[in-house]
Design a protein around this motif. Structure first.
Motif, PDB file in Angstrom:
ATOM      1  N   TRP A  22      10.101 -16.805   3.551  1.00 26.06           N
ATOM      2  CA  TRP A  22       8.736 -16.537   3.078  1.00 26.06           C
ATOM      3  C   TRP A  22       8.116 -15.387   3.873  1.00 26.06           C
ATOM      4  N   THR A  23       8.265 -15.440   5.190  1.00 24.15           N
ATOM      5  CA  THR A  23       7.707 -14.379   6.036  1.00 24.15           C
ATOM      6  C   THR A  23       8.339 -13.035   5.714  1.00 24.15           C
ATOM      7  N   ALA A  24       9.670 -13.029   5.531  1.00 27.68           N
ATOM      8  CA  ALA A  24      10.358 -11.783   5.194  1.00 27.68           C
ATOM      9  C   ALA A  24       9.864 -11.229   3.867  1.00 27.68           C
ATOM     10  N   ALA A  25       9.688 -12.108   2.862  1.00 29.30           N
ATOM     11  CA  ALA A  25       9.233 -11.663   1.550  1.00 29.30           C
ATOM     12  C   ALA A  25       7.822 -11.103   1.607  1.00 29.30           C
ATOM     13  N   VAL A  26       6.940 -11.759   2.363  1.00 23.68           N
ATOM     14  CA  VAL A  26       5.541 -11.329   2.439  1.00 23.68           C
ATOM     15  C   VAL A  26       5.420 -10.015   3.212  1.00 23.68           C
ATOM     16  N   VAL A  27       6.122  -9.911   4.337  1.00 23.66           N
ATOM     17  CA  VAL A  27       6.089  -8.679   5.128  1.00 23.66           C
ATOM     18  C   VAL A  27       6.628  -7.508   4.312  1.00 23.66           C
ATOM     19  N   SER A  28       7.735  -7.747   3.604  1.00 26.22           N
ATOM     20  CA  SER A  28       8.330  -6.687   2.795  1.00 26.22           C
ATOM     21  C   SER A  28       7.416  -6.267   1.654  1.00 26.22           C
ATOM     22  N   ARG A  29       6.775  -7.243   0.995  1.00 27.45           N
ATOM     23  CA  ARG A  29       5.857  -6.896  -0.104  1.00 27.45           C
ATOM     24  C   ARG A  29       4.659  -6.098   0.397  1.00 27.45           C
ATOM     25  N   PHE A  30       4.166  -6.417   1.605  1.00 28.87           N
ATOM     26  CA  PHE A  30       3.066  -5.650   2.200  1.00 28.87           C
ATOM     27  C   PHE A  30       3.469  -4.185   2.338  1.00 28.87           C
ATOM     28  N   GLY A  31       4.664  -3.948   2.880  1.00 28.54           N
ATOM     29  CA  GLY A  31       5.130  -2.571   3.023  1.00 28.54           C
ATOM     30  C   GLY A  31       5.347  -1.885   1.692  1.00 28.54           C
ATOM     31  N   ASP A  32       5.901  -2.632   0.719  1.00 34.99           N
ATOM     32  CA  ASP A  32       6.114  -2.058  -0.617  1.00 34.99           C
ATOM     33  C   ASP A  32       4.798  -1.611  -1.240  1.00 34.99           C
ATOM     34  N   ALA A  33       3.753  -2.435  -1.062  1.00 32.27           N
ATOM     35  CA  ALA A  33       2.443  -2.096  -1.642  1.00 32.27           C
ATOM     36  C   ALA A  33       1.891  -0.821  -1.020  1.00 32.27           C
ATOM     37  N   LEU A  34       2.095  -0.654   0.286  1.00 34.54           N
ATOM     38  CA  LEU A  34       1.646   0.580   0.936  1.00 34.54           C
ATOM     39  C   LEU A  34       2.377   1.785   0.346  1.00 34.54           C
ATOM     40  N   ARG A  35       3.706   1.646   0.188  1.00 35.66           N
ATOM     41  CA  ARG A  35       4.494   2.775  -0.311  1.00 35.66           C
ATOM     42  C   ARG A  35       4.155   3.105  -1.757  1.00 35.66           C
ATOM     43  N   GLN A 155       1.744 -11.947  -3.556  1.00 31.75           N
ATOM     44  CA  GLN A 155       0.566 -11.417  -4.242  1.00 31.75           C
ATOM     45  C   GLN A 155      -0.582 -11.174  -3.261  1.00 31.75           C
ATOM     46  N   LEU A 156      -0.759 -12.108  -2.329  1.00 35.17           N
ATOM     47  CA  LEU A 156      -1.813 -11.950  -1.328  1.00 35.17           C
ATOM     48  C   LEU A 156      -1.559 -10.718  -0.469  1.00 35.17           C
ATOM     49  N   ALA A 157      -0.307 -10.546  -0.027  1.00 32.80           N
ATOM     50  CA  ALA A 157       0.020  -9.412   0.840  1.00 32.80           C
ATOM     51  C   ALA A 157      -0.030  -8.089   0.090  1.00 32.80           C
ATOM     52  N   GLY A 158       0.533  -8.071  -1.127  1.00 32.03           N
ATOM     53  CA  GLY A 158       0.614  -6.814  -1.870  1.00 32.03           C
ATOM     54  C   GLY A 158      -0.608  -6.492  -2.684  1.00 32.03           C
ATOM     55  N   GLY A 159      -1.272  -7.542  -3.214  1.00 35.10           N
ATOM     56  CA  GLY A 159      -2.389  -7.300  -4.111  1.00 35.10           C
ATOM     57  C   GLY A 159      -3.731  -7.144  -3.436  1.00 35.10           C
ATOM     58  N   LEU A 160      -3.922  -7.815  -2.281  1.00 35.83           N
ATOM     59  CA  LEU A 160      -5.231  -7.793  -1.639  1.00 35.83           C
ATOM     60  C   LEU A 160      -5.196  -7.239  -0.219  1.00 35.83           C
ATOM     61  N   VAL A 161      -4.288  -7.731   0.611  1.00 37.24           N
ATOM     62  CA  VAL A 161      -4.300  -7.358   2.027  1.00 37.24           C
ATOM     63  C   VAL A 161      -3.919  -5.895   2.226  1.00 37.24           C
ATOM     64  N   ALA A 162      -2.920  -5.411   1.479  1.00 36.22           N
ATOM     65  CA  ALA A 162      -2.423  -4.052   1.714  1.00 36.22           C
ATOM     66  C   ALA A 162      -3.417  -2.979   1.273  1.00 36.22           C
ATOM     67  N   PRO A 164      -6.700  -2.249   1.509  1.00 37.12           N
ATOM     68  CA  PRO A 164      -7.598  -1.549   2.439  1.00 37.12           C
ATOM     69  C   PRO A 164      -6.869  -0.696   3.477  1.00 37.12           C
ATOM     70  N   PHE A 165      -5.594  -0.980   3.717  1.00 35.28           N
ATOM     71  CA  PHE A 165      -4.863  -0.247   4.740  1.00 35.28           C
ATOM     72  C   PHE A 165      -4.409   1.131   4.270  1.00 35.28           C
ATOM     73  N   VAL A 166      -4.275   1.326   2.957  1.00 37.05           N
ATOM     74  CA  VAL A 166      -3.722   2.590   2.454  1.00 37.05           C
ATOM     75  C   VAL A 166      -4.574   3.787   2.871  1.00 37.05           C
ATOM     76  N   THR A 176       2.440   8.007   7.414  1.00 41.27           N
ATOM     77  CA  THR A 176       2.279   6.684   8.039  1.00 41.27           C
ATOM     78  C   THR A 176       2.502   5.505   7.082  1.00 41.27           C
ATOM     79  N   PRO A 177       2.066   5.544   5.797  1.00 40.70           N
ATOM     80  CA  PRO A 177       2.400   4.409   4.929  1.00 40.70           C
ATOM     81  C   PRO A 177       3.899   4.202   4.765  1.00 40.70           C
ATOM     82  N   PHE A 178       4.641   5.307   4.766  1.00 37.32           N
ATOM     83  CA  PHE A 178       6.090   5.208   4.579  1.00 37.32           C
ATOM     84  C   PHE A 178       6.770   4.732   5.863  1.00 37.32           C
ATOM     85  N   ALA A 179       6.276   5.185   6.999  1.00 39.53           N
ATOM     86  CA  ALA A 179       6.824   4.705   8.262  1.00 39.53           C
ATOM     87  C   ALA A 179       6.564   3.211   8.432  1.00 39.53           C
ATOM     88  N   THR A 180       5.380   2.776   8.026  1.00 37.37           N
ATOM     89  CA  THR A 180       5.066   1.336   8.100  1.00 37.37           C
ATOM     90  C   THR A 180       5.966   0.543   7.166  1.00 37.37           C
TER      91      THR A 180
END
Length: 421
Positions: A22-35, A155-162, A164-166, A176-180
Motif C-alpha cells: 500500500w505504501t509503495a503504491a501510494v508513494v509511487s502514485r504521488f510521484g506519478d501525479a507530479l510528473r 486517489q488521495l495521493a494523486g488526486g488531492l495531495v500532489a 499543491p506541490f506541483v 524538480t517534479p521529475f527528480a521527485t
C-alpha cells in the motif's frame, strides 16, 4: 471460484506485506501525479503546436495497445514481485535521467515523447504483475477491502495531495517534479523488493509455448466467462463515454456553462472528492448487493449524473454530477478488479487483467475523438449526453450475467477447467 455476487470471508491485515505494498503504491502514485502534471506544462514551454503537445499524451496510450496483452503474458510467467521492483527501478533511472536533462537545459519534445512511451511500455508489465500479485499477498475473501484501500490511497495521493506541490516544485526548477518522481519510484522498488509472498500455482508451460499463444489463452479465458466478458464490454463502453466527456470538459465548463477556469477546477476537485468517498463505500455496497449489482448500480447512478451534467446549465449541477461520477467510478473500479481477480484462474490473472486494461485504454482515445465530433455537430453538452447513452448501454450489458448456475469451460493454457458462473 467465487460467484458473481458472493465471496468467502477474509480479514485484511496491514502486516504480512500489504502495508508495504500500500505504501509503495501510494508513494509511487504521488510521484506519478507530479510528473503527469508537469509534463504538459513543460511541453507547452517547448512548442506552441497543439498537435505536438497532444502527441506527448498520445504516447501514453500507444504502448498499451501495442504491448498490453503481452505484458499480461509476461506477468503470468515471471516472479511478479521481482518484475515489479525491477520495473520501478528502471522507471526511476529513466525519470532521473530525464530530470538531469531538464536541469541541464537539454529538454526537447522528442525526449518527452520517448519518456512517455518508455514509461508506459514498462507500465504494461508492472500493472498486470501488481494485479496478479495481490491474491498471493492477501486472502481471496479480503481482496475487495485490499483493492478499496489501495485505490483510495492512490486517489488521495494523486488526486488531492500532489496537486499543491506541483507549482511549488516548478518554482524551484523545471526538473524538480521529475527528480521527485524518480525518488518515489526507487522508494517503491525497495518496499516491493522486501515483500515475502506465496508463489502462485502455475501449470507447466507446453513445449513451444509462446507469449502470443499465452496471451491468446488469456483472451479465450476472458471470452468464455460470461460474467467477465460482460464486465469487460461494459468497461469498454464506460471508458468511451468518459473519454468523450473528459476530452471536451474544459469547453463544456468554460463555454457552455461560461464558468471559467474556476468552474473547471471546481469540477475536477468534486470528482476527486467523490472518488475518495466512493473508496470508503465501495465494499459496503458490494456486501449489501453483491459485486455485479454494485457495478449495475454504479452504471445507473453515473448515467443519471451525466444526464444532469448535459441537461442542466448550472455550475452546481456540474459539481454534483462530477462528484457522483467520481464516487461511482471508484465503486466500479474496486468491484471490477476484485471480481476479475476472484474469477480468474490463479495462473492467468495477469493475462485477463491485461485484456481488461487494453480494452480500457482503447476506449479512451476513441471516446475523445467521438466527443470532439459530437461537440462540433450537436453542441458542447453533446458529449455528456453521448456518455450517458454509453453508460446506459453498459448497464444493459451487465444484466444477463446476473443469472447463476451456467457451466462454462475456461482454458488454463493447455489444460481445461470447468467453472461455475
Amino acid at each position: 471460484m467465487a460467484g458473481a455476487g458472493t465471496e468467502s470471508g477474509g480479514t485484511l491485515a496491514w502486516r504480512g506485506g500489504f502495508g508495504r505494498l500500500w505504501t509503495a503504491a501510494v508513494v509511487s502514485r504521488f510521484g506519478d501525479a507530479l510528473r503527469t502534471s508537469a509534463l504538459p506544462l513543460l511541453a507547452v514551454r517547448l512548442t506552441d503546436e497543439p498537435l505536438v503537445v497532444a502527441s506527448v499524451t498520445a504516447c501514453g496510450y500507444l504502448p498499451w495497445l501495442l504491448f498490453g496483452l503481452f505484458g499480461g503474458a509476461v506477468a503470468d510467467r515471471v516472479d511478479q514481485r521481482r518484475a515489479m521492483w525491477l520495473v520501478d527501478t528502471a522507471r526511476g533511472v529513466l525519470v532521473a535521467g530525464f530530470a538531469l536533462a531538464v536541469g541541464l537545459g537539454h529538454a526537447s519534445v522528442p525526449l518527452l515523447i520517448a519518456l512517455a512511451f518508455s514509461l508506459t511500455s514498462l507500465q504494461t508489465l508492472f500493472d498486470n504483475a501488481a494485479t496478479a500479485l495481490l491474491p498471493s499477498l492477501v486472502e481471496r475473501g479480503a481482496l475487495g477491502d485490499a483493492n478499496a484501500r489501495l485505490m483510495t490511497g492512490q486517489q488521495l495521493a494523486g488526486g488531492l495531495v500532489a496537486a499543491p506541490f506541483v507549482p511549488l516544485l516548478l518554482a524551484a526548477g523545471a526538473f524538480t517534479p521529475f527528480a521527485t518522481d524518480a525518488g518515489t519510484y526507487l522508494v517503491a522498488a525497495v518496499l516491493v523488493a522486501s515483500l515475502r509472498i506465496r508463489p502462485p500455482r502455475r501449470e507447466p508451460r507446453a513445449a513451444g509455448s509462446t507469449l502470443r499463444s499465452e496471451a491468446g489463452a488469456g483472451l479465450r479465458a476472458l471470452g468464455r466467462d460470461r460474467v467477465l466478458r460482460a464486465v469487460c464490454l461494459a468497461t469498454l463502453l464506460c471508458n468511451i463515454g468518459m473519454g468523450a466527456l473528459i476530452a471536451t470538459l474544459a469547453l463544456h465548463v468554460t463555454r457552455w456553462l461560461e464558468a471559467g477556469d474556476a468552474g473547471y477546477v471546481a469540477a475536477m476537485t468534486a470528482y476527486s472528492a467523490g472518488s475518495l468517498a466512493g473508496g470508503f463505500v465501495a465494499q459496503r455496497i458490494a456486501r449489501r448487493t453483491g459485486r455485479m449489482r454494485a457495478l449495475l448500480l454504479g452504471c445507473a447512478i453515473q448515467t443519471g449524473a451525466l444526464l444532469l451534467i448535459g441537461c442542466v446549465r448550472h455550475v452546481a449541477a456540474l459539481v454534483a454530477g462530477m462528484a457522483l461520477l467520481g464516487a461511482m467510478n471508484m465503486v466500479w473500479n474496486v468491484n471490477q478488479v476484485t471480481l476479475m481477480q476472484q474469477r480468474s484462474p490463479e495462473s492467468m490473472v495477469g493475462r485477463i487483467a491485461a485484456a481488461f486494461r487494453t480494452a480500457s485504454v482503447s476506449g479512451a482515445p476513441l471516446g475523445a475523438f467521438l466527443g470532439g465530433a459530437v461537440a462540433g455537430l450537436y453542441g458542447l453538452n453533446g458529449p455528456a449526453l453521448l456518455a450517458a447513452v454509453l453508460f446506459a448501454s453498459a448497464a444493459a450489458a451487465l444484466i444477463p450475467p446476473r443469472e447463476q448456475g451456467i457451466r462454462v469451460t475456461v482454458p488454463d493454457d493447455d489444460s481445461h477447467r470447468e467453472l461455475i458462473n
